[in-house]
Design an enzyme around this catalytic site. Structure first.
Site, PDB file in Angstrom:
ATOM      1  N   GLN A 296       0.835  -1.202   0.000  1.00 46.48           N
ATOM      2  CA  GLN A 296       0.000   0.000   0.000  1.00 46.48           C
ATOM      3  C   GLN A 296       0.869   1.251   0.000  1.00 46.48           C
ATOM      4  OE1 GLN A 296      -3.178   0.372  -0.354  1.00 46.48           O
ATOM      5  NE2 GLN A 296      -4.129  -1.591   0.142  1.00 46.48           N
ATOM      6  N   CYS A 421     -10.829  -0.372  -4.536  1.00 43.46           N
ATOM      7  CA  CYS A 421     -10.220   0.894  -4.975  1.00 43.46           C
ATOM      8  C   CYS A 421     -11.024   1.512  -6.122  1.00 43.46           C
ATOM      9  CB  CYS A 421      -8.775   0.677  -5.403  1.00 43.46           C
ATOM     10  SG  CYS A 421      -8.546  -0.495  -6.754  1.00 43.46           S
TER      11      CYS A 421
END
Length: 464
Positions: A296, A421
């Site tokens: 991430q 996302c």
């Protein structure tokens, strides 16, 4: 008759046409959305509630694009973008919107996706406000700056929106300061040694991309030089200068990508100096990261995201957890202390190698990681008598494909934790899951990328 029908759906606007427009909402790419004679107009830089004069820049069959010629009534959330490249660079889309406004509008983008693609009423589902950052700057731990040539000089930066024009960027204020420093210095070294950027049209030159990753907690830094050639010219000198000028860099890596592609990395990677991997820490866990491993990009928000995933998983210590798209094992290992067993899978072999090593180093002996797709491993494990109680999915922007959705319906885990996302694909996948017997319990927007239009969400599903 068909021609008449087509004419009716054709947007009746012309390029260069100007008209007053009230902006109703933000689109998924951060543009303002208004309606002129009941036809949709997307306007870059316009904000909800604003009254503008719009100039049409492009006409499509069912919508038009425009730009702001004049703001007659500005939004109270409008602010001056602090980045000098903002009006040219395609990296950020919302620096002209206050951070409070960004969080509010990102929640609305999620709402819009569910209103468009599902029949669910979000008023009946737990749907909190977007989880934001205390300091929404300097949060990215990795930069991927493209190399190019301009006026016989090496430039390094990002492409302008909807263009192949490279913007030379000296400093990016959403990047960790170390990534900026490394990129600038490596660019100077390459310039000094006359190592040219790759020219995509002519298929000449060497350097394609400078990739830099910095550990927020550990301070370790890795630089990857992606080239279009098998060899890096003056390799020893390049490495010597990097280590001399950037002594904090722990890993210098060369990656070869000779294909005609927009993908950053090629298949061949070798270490030029230092370690193969750098280490990053999240909470009490640490992870070893190779050059191509997914991790991430915003470690501060990642802790919040993973805590939300853990809350949604509702683990008691008895559950078997499957972690699809597991990468280097981050989410699964974050959940491991509450699970009976973790099994993860990913199509990138290097990521699985890292996941196994991370689990072993952390003493997590109840985690298994395999190379391959979830739609392959879940049915195989099911036949062997292993069925997950909780399935965690963290797919790319394209969402879950049909084969995995079919597999989920066959395996039927009790709970699904979906880290998304892309609100649109999440909403579309939600439709399929609801039809397959699942109930959406909670939908939590998370701002992983402040100043951009992107919004993540953690959705928790329960088998009815």
């Amino acid at each position: 008759m068909q021609n008449q029908k087509n004419k009716q759906t054709q947007v009746s606007m012309k390029t260069g046409q100007r008209f007053p427009l009230t902006i109703k909402r933000l689109g998924i790419d951060g543009e303002g959305v208004g309606y002129f004679k009941r036809q949709v107009v997307f306007v870059k830089g316009a904000l909800p509630g604003e009254e503008i004069v719009c100039e049409v820049t492009k006409v499509h069959r069912k919508f038009a694009e425009g730009r702001v010629r004049k703001i007659r009534k500005a939004s109270p959330d409008r602010t001056k973008a602090p980045c000098p490249y903002y009006d040219r660079c395609g990296g950020c889309q919302l620096q002209h919107l206050s951070y409070e406004g960004q969080l509010r509008e990102k929640k609305d983008v999620v709402r819009q996706a569910f209103e468009r693609y599902t029949k669910l009423s979000l008023d009946r589902i737990e749907f909190p406000d977007t989880v934001g950052m205390e300091d929404p700057w300097r949060y990215r731990n990795k930069s991927q700056m493209q190399a190019g040539n301009a006026d016989n000089k090496l430039i390094v930066g990002l492409y302008q929106t909807d263009s192949h024009r490279l913007i030379d960027i000296e400093e990016c204020i959403v990047q960790h300061p170390k990534t900026d420093e490394v990129t600038r210095t490596v660019k100077e070294i390459l310039e000094h040694l006359n190592i040219p950027a790759y020219n995509e049209k002519k298929r000449t030159g060497v350097i394609r991309t400078i990739v830099t990753r910095a550990g927020f907690e550990t301070g370790e830094v890795q630089v990857v030089l992606v080239t279009a050639t098998d060899k890096l010219p003056k390799e020893d000198l390049v490495v010597e200068k990097i280590m001399e000028r950037l002594p904090f860099v722990e890993s210098v890596v060369h990656n070869v990508n000779s294909r005609k592609t927009s993908l950053i990395f090629g298949d061949e990677t070798r270490v030029l100096a230092g370690k193969e991997k750098i280490r990053e820490t999240l909470g009490d866990l640490s992870f070893d990261l190779s050059a191509r491993a997914f991790f991430q990009l915003n470690p501060v928000q990642t802790k919040k995201l993973y805590d939300l995933a853990k809350e949604a998983a509702a683990l008691t210590g008895k559950e078997k957890v499957a972690d699809a798209y597991c990468g280097v094992g981050t989410i699964g290992l974050w959940l491991a202390d509450g699970a009976k067993e973790i099994r993860g899978m990913d199509v990138i072999e290097a990521s699985i190698e890292d996941a196994r090593k991370n689990a072993a180093r952390l003493g997590v002996d109840h985690a298994v990681y395999e190379v391959g797709k979830a739609e392959t491993w879940l049915p195989k494990w099911n036949q062997e008598g292993w069925k997950p109680d909780v399935l965690v999915v963290d797919p790319p922007r394209s969402g879950l494909d049909d084969s995995l959705l079919d597999t989920i319906r066959r395996v039927n885990p009790k709970r699904i934790v979906y880290v998304s996302c892309n609100p649109s694909t999440l909403a579309k996948n939600t439709n399929v899951l609801v039809k397959g017997g699942y109930r959406l319990k909670k939908l939590q927007p998370v701002d992983m990328f402040p100043q951009t239009a992107q919004v993540e969400a953690v959705a928790s599903f329960e088998l009815s």
